[in-house]
Write a protein that holds these residues in place. Structure first.
Motif, PDB file in Angstrom:
ATOM      1  N   LEU A  53       3.370  12.081   1.615  1.00  0.00           N
ATOM      2  CA  LEU A  53       2.807  11.687   0.323  1.00  0.00           C
ATOM      3  C   LEU A  53       1.436  12.308   0.082  1.00  0.00           C
ATOM      4  O   LEU A  53       0.781  11.981  -0.915  1.00  0.00           O
ATOM      5  CB  LEU A  53       2.699  10.155   0.248  1.00  0.00           C
ATOM      6  CG  LEU A  53       4.025   9.399   0.185  1.00  0.00           C
ATOM      7  CD1 LEU A  53       3.788   7.902   0.335  1.00  0.00           C
ATOM      8  CD2 LEU A  53       4.746   9.681  -1.131  1.00  0.00           C
ATOM      9  N   ASP A  54       1.008  13.197   0.995  1.00  0.00           N
ATOM     10  CA  ASP A  54      -0.298  13.851   0.864  1.00  0.00           C
ATOM     11  C   ASP A  54      -1.416  12.819   0.743  1.00  0.00           C
ATOM     12  O   ASP A  54      -2.338  12.958  -0.070  1.00  0.00           O
ATOM     13  CB  ASP A  54      -0.310  14.788  -0.347  1.00  0.00           C
ATOM     14  CG  ASP A  54      -1.491  15.753  -0.324  1.00  0.00           C
ATOM     15  OD1 ASP A  54      -1.989  16.050   0.766  1.00  0.00           O
ATOM     16  OD2 ASP A  54      -1.929  16.188  -1.411  1.00  0.00           O
ATOM     17  N   VAL A  55      -1.341  11.780   1.555  1.00  0.00           N
ATOM     18  CA  VAL A  55      -2.382  10.754   1.592  1.00  0.00           C
ATOM     19  C   VAL A  55      -3.577  11.310   2.369  1.00  0.00           C
ATOM     20  O   VAL A  55      -3.399  11.837   3.475  1.00  0.00           O
ATOM     21  CB  VAL A  55      -1.864   9.458   2.253  1.00  0.00           C
ATOM     22  CG1 VAL A  55      -2.975   8.425   2.359  1.00  0.00           C
ATOM     23  CG2 VAL A  55      -0.679   8.902   1.472  1.00  0.00           C
ATOM     24  N   PRO A  56      -4.802  11.239   1.847  1.00  0.00           N
ATOM     25  CA  PRO A  56      -5.977  11.727   2.578  1.00  0.00           C
ATOM     26  C   PRO A  56      -6.141  11.026   3.923  1.00  0.00           C
ATOM     27  O   PRO A  56      -5.658   9.904   4.122  1.00  0.00           O
ATOM     28  CB  PRO A  56      -7.138  11.396   1.636  1.00  0.00           C
ATOM     29  CG  PRO A  56      -6.507  11.334   0.277  1.00  0.00           C
ATOM     30  CD  PRO A  56      -5.149  10.752   0.498  1.00  0.00           C
ATOM     31  N   LEU A  57      -6.836  11.671   4.848  1.00  0.00           N
ATOM     32  CA  LEU A  57      -6.953  11.137   6.210  1.00  0.00           C
ATOM     33  C   LEU A  57      -7.598   9.754   6.245  1.00  0.00           C
ATOM     34  O   LEU A  57      -7.178   8.891   7.010  1.00  0.00           O
ATOM     35  CB  LEU A  57      -7.761  12.108   7.079  1.00  0.00           C
ATOM     36  CG  LEU A  57      -7.213  13.528   7.254  1.00  0.00           C
ATOM     37  CD1 LEU A  57      -7.965  14.239   8.373  1.00  0.00           C
ATOM     38  CD2 LEU A  57      -5.717  13.524   7.544  1.00  0.00           C
ATOM     39  N   ASP A  71       0.827  -1.201   0.000  1.00  0.00           N
ATOM     40  CA  ASP A  71       0.000   0.000   0.000  1.00  0.00           C
ATOM     41  C   ASP A  71       0.864   1.254   0.000  1.00  0.00           C
ATOM     42  O   ASP A  71       0.608   2.211  -0.762  1.00  0.00           O
ATOM     43  CB  ASP A  71      -0.903  -0.006   1.237  1.00  0.00           C
ATOM     44  CG  ASP A  71      -2.213   0.737   0.994  1.00  0.00           C
ATOM     45  OD1 ASP A  71      -2.387   1.264  -0.114  1.00  0.00           O
ATOM     46  OD2 ASP A  71      -3.044   0.785   1.916  1.00  0.00           O
ATOM     47  N   LEU A  72       1.892   1.275   0.819  1.00  0.00           N
ATOM     48  CA  LEU A  72       2.778   2.432   0.878  1.00  0.00           C
ATOM     49  C   LEU A  72       3.498   2.629  -0.455  1.00  0.00           C
ATOM     50  O   LEU A  72       3.607   3.756  -0.952  1.00  0.00           O
ATOM     51  CB  LEU A  72       3.789   2.255   2.005  1.00  0.00           C
ATOM     52  CG  LEU A  72       4.775   3.404   2.195  1.00  0.00           C
ATOM     53  CD1 LEU A  72       4.042   4.684   2.556  1.00  0.00           C
ATOM     54  CD2 LEU A  72       5.803   3.046   3.274  1.00  0.00           C
ATOM     55  N   ARG A  73       3.968   1.544  -1.047  1.00  0.00           N
ATOM     56  CA  ARG A  73       4.655   1.640  -2.335  1.00  0.00           C
ATOM     57  C   ARG A  73       3.704   2.181  -3.401  1.00  0.00           C
ATOM     58  O   ARG A  73       4.079   3.004  -4.237  1.00  0.00           O
ATOM     59  CB  ARG A  73       5.198   0.277  -2.765  1.00  0.00           C
ATOM     60  CG  ARG A  73       6.050   0.333  -4.044  1.00  0.00           C
ATOM     61  CD  ARG A  73       6.473  -1.046  -4.514  1.00  0.00           C
ATOM     62  NE  ARG A  73       7.040  -1.843  -3.450  1.00  0.00           N
ATOM     63  CZ  ARG A  73       6.420  -2.880  -2.858  1.00  0.00           C
ATOM     64  NH1 ARG A  73       5.202  -3.244  -3.266  1.00  0.00           N
ATOM     65  NH2 ARG A  73       6.994  -3.548  -1.890  1.00  0.00           N
ATOM     66  N   ALA A  74       2.452   1.719  -3.367  1.00  0.00           N
ATOM     67  CA  ALA A  74       1.468   2.173  -4.352  1.00  0.00           C
ATOM     68  C   ALA A  74       1.235   3.675  -4.221  1.00  0.00           C
ATOM     69  O   ALA A  74       1.141   4.391  -5.233  1.00  0.00           O
ATOM     70  CB  ALA A  74       0.159   1.418  -4.173  1.00  0.00           C
ATOM     71  N   TRP A  75       1.145   4.183  -2.996  1.00  0.00           N
ATOM     72  CA  TRP A  75       0.954   5.615  -2.805  1.00  0.00           C
ATOM     73  C   TRP A  75       2.166   6.400  -3.288  1.00  0.00           C
ATOM     74  O   TRP A  75       2.025   7.466  -3.906  1.00  0.00           O
ATOM     75  CB  TRP A  75       0.680   5.925  -1.332  1.00  0.00           C
ATOM     76  CG  TRP A  75      -0.751   5.716  -0.953  1.00  0.00           C
ATOM     77  CD1 TRP A  75      -1.270   4.713  -0.193  1.00  0.00           C
ATOM     78  CD2 TRP A  75      -1.864   6.526  -1.340  1.00  0.00           C
ATOM     79  NE1 TRP A  75      -2.625   4.836  -0.075  1.00  0.00           N
ATOM     80  CE2 TRP A  75      -3.024   5.949  -0.766  1.00  0.00           C
ATOM     81  CE3 TRP A  75      -1.994   7.675  -2.106  1.00  0.00           C
ATOM     82  CZ2 TRP A  75      -4.291   6.491  -0.947  1.00  0.00           C
ATOM     83  CZ3 TRP A  75      -3.258   8.219  -2.285  1.00  0.00           C
ATOM     84  CH2 TRP A  75      -4.388   7.636  -1.709  1.00  0.00           C
ATOM     85  N   ARG A  76       3.356   5.894  -3.010  1.00  0.00           N
ATOM     86  CA  ARG A  76       4.569   6.592  -3.447  1.00  0.00           C
ATOM     87  C   ARG A  76       4.634   6.656  -4.969  1.00  0.00           C
ATOM     88  O   ARG A  76       4.948   7.697  -5.551  1.00  0.00           O
ATOM     89  CB  ARG A  76       5.803   5.889  -2.876  1.00  0.00           C
ATOM     90  CG  ARG A  76       7.121   6.565  -3.269  1.00  0.00           C
ATOM     91  CD  ARG A  76       8.303   5.885  -2.631  1.00  0.00           C
ATOM     92  NE  ARG A  76       8.429   4.494  -3.051  1.00  0.00           N
ATOM     93  CZ  ARG A  76       8.926   4.109  -4.227  1.00  0.00           C
ATOM     94  NH1 ARG A  76       9.313   5.009  -5.128  1.00  0.00           N
ATOM     95  NH2 ARG A  76       9.019   2.826  -4.524  1.00  0.00           N
ATOM     96  N   GLN A  77       4.328   5.544  -5.614  1.00  0.00           N
ATOM     97  CA  GLN A  77       4.367   5.516  -7.081  1.00  0.00           C
ATOM     98  C   GLN A  77       3.260   6.369  -7.674  1.00  0.00           C
ATOM     99  O   GLN A  77       3.446   7.016  -8.712  1.00  0.00           O
ATOM    100  CB  GLN A  77       4.263   4.068  -7.564  1.00  0.00           C
ATOM    101  CG  GLN A  77       5.477   3.221  -7.188  1.00  0.00           C
ATOM    102  CD  GLN A  77       5.294   1.754  -7.516  1.00  0.00           C
ATOM    103  OE1 GLN A  77       4.172   1.272  -7.734  1.00  0.00           O
ATOM    104  NE2 GLN A  77       6.392   0.998  -7.534  1.00  0.00           N
ATOM    105  N   ARG A  78       2.104   6.378  -7.010  1.00  0.00           N
ATOM    106  CA  ARG A  78       0.989   7.206  -7.480  1.00  0.00           C
ATOM    107  C   ARG A  78       1.353   8.692  -7.437  1.00  0.00           C
ATOM    108  O   ARG A  78       0.959   9.464  -8.305  1.00  0.00           O
ATOM    109  CB  ARG A  78      -0.239   6.929  -6.616  1.00  0.00           C
ATOM    110  CG  ARG A  78      -1.543   7.459  -7.157  1.00  0.00           C
ATOM    111  CD  ARG A  78      -2.692   6.999  -6.281  1.00  0.00           C
ATOM    112  NE  ARG A  78      -2.893   5.555  -6.393  1.00  0.00           N
ATOM    113  CZ  ARG A  78      -2.858   4.708  -5.367  1.00  0.00           C
ATOM    114  NH1 ARG A  78      -2.634   5.156  -4.136  1.00  0.00           N
ATOM    115  NH2 ARG A  78      -3.048   3.426  -5.557  1.00  0.00           N
TER     116      ARG A  78
END
Length: 261
Positions: A54-58, A6-13
């Protein structure tokens, strides 16, 4: 999805390298690499720092914490809960202040949370079923029995709305949003737009008994919210793009209230 994936997906996104993420979060590239490979289990504070970097929403930050075995950090308070009374009061004050210009508050899926009287006034004549809660504003605008027949530049505006939703879905994947885009795409013209199409800069041209309104939109959100519900709110205001539109909206306000959503 496991935390490393999940973390890798957010970073790549977000198109961020491990080194850049490490610098943003105040850690090392080696640590980020170990977390993404599952060789290291990050602490709760590190997950929050990485998600913020990564500016991931809350809502999705809570999901990352749960995937790592931690309790969510951000509450999700129902909109009608007493704890949000100050927020609701502030939102209603902002909406009233936008009169005679239409303004609404929506959630992450575009569901109507609140609207001012100027917006309600424009809804006269739309199909009653589109006004039955929960009201999705994008559907209300683009549906053939909604505002669509009154939008003079429907082709351009429909593409603008759907493209904006696609961009949102690309930044933060959401199955419900994907389904909404698929539905709205059925109402969106497939033919190429005119060479004069200006994309995001296009105003909404809405026919009314008072005349054609030319409206520009602005989006506002709570940048420092720590509650999921509040963080996902968006205030959208429809402002006059020219003097005749401002005059027409003022005249419509003097006519008195119309049907409400």
């Amino acid at each position: 999805m496991p935390l490393p994936d999940d973390l890798r997906a957010w970073r790549q996104r977000r198109k961020v390298s491990q080194i850049e993420l490490a610098l943003r979060a105040g850690t090392t590239q080696r640590h980020v690499s170990f977390i993404e490979s599952g060789r290291s289990t990050p602490g709760r504070a590190m997950i929050i720092r990485l998600a913020e970097s990564l500016d991931v929403p809350l809502r999705e930050r809570n999901a990352l914490l749960l995937a790592a075995g931690y309790a969510p950090a951000y509450p999700e308070t129902p909109w009608d809960d007493g704890q949000l009374s100050p927020v609701r009061a502030a939102v209603e004050q902002v909406l009233r202040a936008h009169n005679p210009y239409p303004a609404i508050v929506i959630d992450r899926h575009g569901t109507l949370v609140s609207a001012n009287t100027a917006f309600h006034r424009l809804m006269t004549g739309v199909a009653p079923e589109l006004l039955a809660p929960p009201v999705n504003v994008a559907r209300l605008v683009l549906h053939p029995t909604g505002l669509a027949p009154r939008i003079a530049n429907f082709d351009e505006w429909a593409c603008h709305v759907v493209d904006a939703l696609r961009g949102q879905a690309a930044r933060t994947p959401d199955p419900a949003l994907t389904d909404l885009i698929a539905e709205l795409s059925e109402y969106t013209p497939a033919r190429p737009l005119a060479p004069t199409h200006l994309g995001f800069a296009v105003p909404l041209r809405l026919r009314t008994p008072t005349g054609e309104l030319h409206l520009l939109t602005t989006l506002t959100h709570f940048a420092t919210a720590l509650d999921v519900t509040v963080a996902e709110l968006r205030l959208e205001a429809f402002l006059p793009a020219d003097e005749p539109t401002a005059t027409a909206l003022a005249a419509m306000a003097e006519e008195g209230p119309r049907s409400t959503v």
